[in-house]
Design a protein around this motif. Structure first.
Motif, PDB file in Angstrom:
ATOM      1  N   ASP A   1      40.276  45.063  38.549  1.00 20.07           N
ATOM      2  CA  ASP A   1      41.190  46.212  38.586  1.00 20.07           C
ATOM      3  C   ASP A   1      41.377  46.764  40.001  1.00 20.07           C
ATOM      4  O   ASP A   1      42.047  47.763  40.207  1.00 20.07           O
ATOM      5  CB  ASP A   1      40.704  47.319  37.654  1.00 20.07           C
ATOM      6  N   GLY A   2      40.758  46.124  41.002  1.00 19.38           N
ATOM      7  CA  GLY A   2      40.897  46.552  42.390  1.00 19.38           C
ATOM      8  C   GLY A   2      39.838  47.538  42.860  1.00 19.38           C
ATOM      9  O   GLY A   2      39.795  47.878  44.036  1.00 19.38           O
TER      10      GLY A   2
ATOM     11  N   ALA B   1      41.650  51.700  46.111  1.00 20.86           N
ATOM     12  CA  ALA B   1      41.539  50.423  45.401  1.00 20.86           C
ATOM     13  C   ALA B   1      42.269  49.328  46.170  1.00 20.86           C
ATOM     14  O   ALA B   1      43.287  49.571  46.825  1.00 20.86           O
ATOM     15  CB  ALA B   1      42.113  50.544  43.992  1.00 20.86           C
ATOM     16  N   TRP B   2      41.719  48.132  46.116  1.00 24.47           N
ATOM     17  CA  TRP B   2      42.310  46.965  46.766  1.00 24.47           C
ATOM     18  C   TRP B   2      43.123  46.179  45.738  1.00 24.47           C
ATOM     19  O   TRP B   2      42.939  46.340  44.525  1.00 24.47           O
ATOM     20  CB  TRP B   2      41.220  46.064  47.313  1.00 24.47           C
ATOM     21  N   LYS B   3      43.957  45.297  46.227  1.00 23.25           N
ATOM     22  CA  LYS B   3      44.646  44.361  45.340  1.00 23.25           C
ATOM     23  C   LYS B   3      43.621  43.290  44.968  1.00 23.25           C
ATOM     24  O   LYS B   3      43.014  42.679  45.850  1.00 23.25           O
ATOM     25  CB  LYS B   3      45.831  43.732  46.067  1.00 23.25           C
ATOM     26  N   PRO B   4      43.394  43.054  43.675  1.00 21.47           N
ATOM     27  CA  PRO B   4      42.371  42.068  43.285  1.00 21.47           C
ATOM     28  C   PRO B   4      42.803  40.647  43.637  1.00 21.47           C
ATOM     29  O   PRO B   4      43.990  40.367  43.813  1.00 21.47           O
ATOM     30  CB  PRO B   4      42.267  42.237  41.771  1.00 21.47           C
ATOM     31  N   GLY B   5      41.809  39.768  43.737  1.00 20.86           N
ATOM     32  CA  GLY B   5      42.102  38.363  43.956  1.00 20.86           C
ATOM     33  C   GLY B   5      42.730  37.760  42.705  1.00 20.86           C
ATOM     34  O   GLY B   5      42.626  38.311  41.613  1.00 20.86           O
ATOM     35  N   GLU B   6      43.397  36.641  42.890  1.00 20.92           N
ATOM     36  CA  GLU B   6      43.996  35.939  41.756  1.00 20.92           C
ATOM     37  C   GLU B   6      43.644  34.464  41.813  1.00 20.92           C
ATOM     38  O   GLU B   6      43.575  33.869  42.892  1.00 20.92           O
ATOM     39  CB  GLU B   6      45.524  36.058  41.792  1.00 20.92           C
TER      40      GLU B   6
ATOM     41  N   VAL C   1      45.590  34.791  37.345  1.00 16.39           N
ATOM     42  CA  VAL C   1      44.715  35.700  36.614  1.00 16.39           C
ATOM     43  C   VAL C   1      43.864  36.495  37.617  1.00 16.39           C
ATOM     44  O   VAL C   1      43.269  35.893  38.518  1.00 16.39           O
ATOM     45  CB  VAL C   1      43.790  34.910  35.656  1.00 16.39           C
ATOM     46  N   PRO C   2      43.799  37.828  37.483  1.00 16.75           N
ATOM     47  CA  PRO C   2      42.961  38.612  38.397  1.00 16.75           C
ATOM     48  C   PRO C   2      41.494  38.204  38.282  1.00 16.75           C
ATOM     49  O   PRO C   2      40.983  37.973  37.183  1.00 16.75           O
ATOM     50  CB  PRO C   2      43.146  40.054  37.924  1.00 16.75           C
TER      51      PRO C   2
END
Length: 86
Positions: A33-34, A62-67, A71-72
């Motif tokens: 969720d970041g 919050a950060w942008k999550p990895g993908e 899919v996060p």
């Protein structure tokens, strides 16, 4: 390096000469969720600077999550936090 995150403190929080500058390496996990969790000091400069680096990392938005495959996913980062008296 351009990949380094530099956080500039204009006022020294340590109040002690000699502890106004240094480099602290902080590791943490960015959740799906970041949100940032499990920050820890990887390389210490001084206990007062370590404390301030952890405080700053905990207060980051919050950060942008990895993908992975769209899919996060959780990602572990290690960043340098540079302190210098200005």
């Amino acid at each position: 390096r351009s990949s380094d995150l530099e956080i500039h403190n204009t006022v020294s929080r340590t109040g002690k000469k000699g502890y106004d500058q240094g480099r602290v390496l902080v590791s943490f996990i960015v959740n799906k969720d970041g949100s940032i969790v499990k920050p820890e000091i990887v390389k210490s400069a001084h206990p007062l600077l370590d404390e301030e680096a952890l405080r700053m990392v905990n207060e980051m938005p919050a950060w942008k999550p990895g993908e992975q495959n769209g899919v996060p996913v959780r990602v572990k980062y290690t960043i340098p936090v540079n302190f210098r008296l200005q």
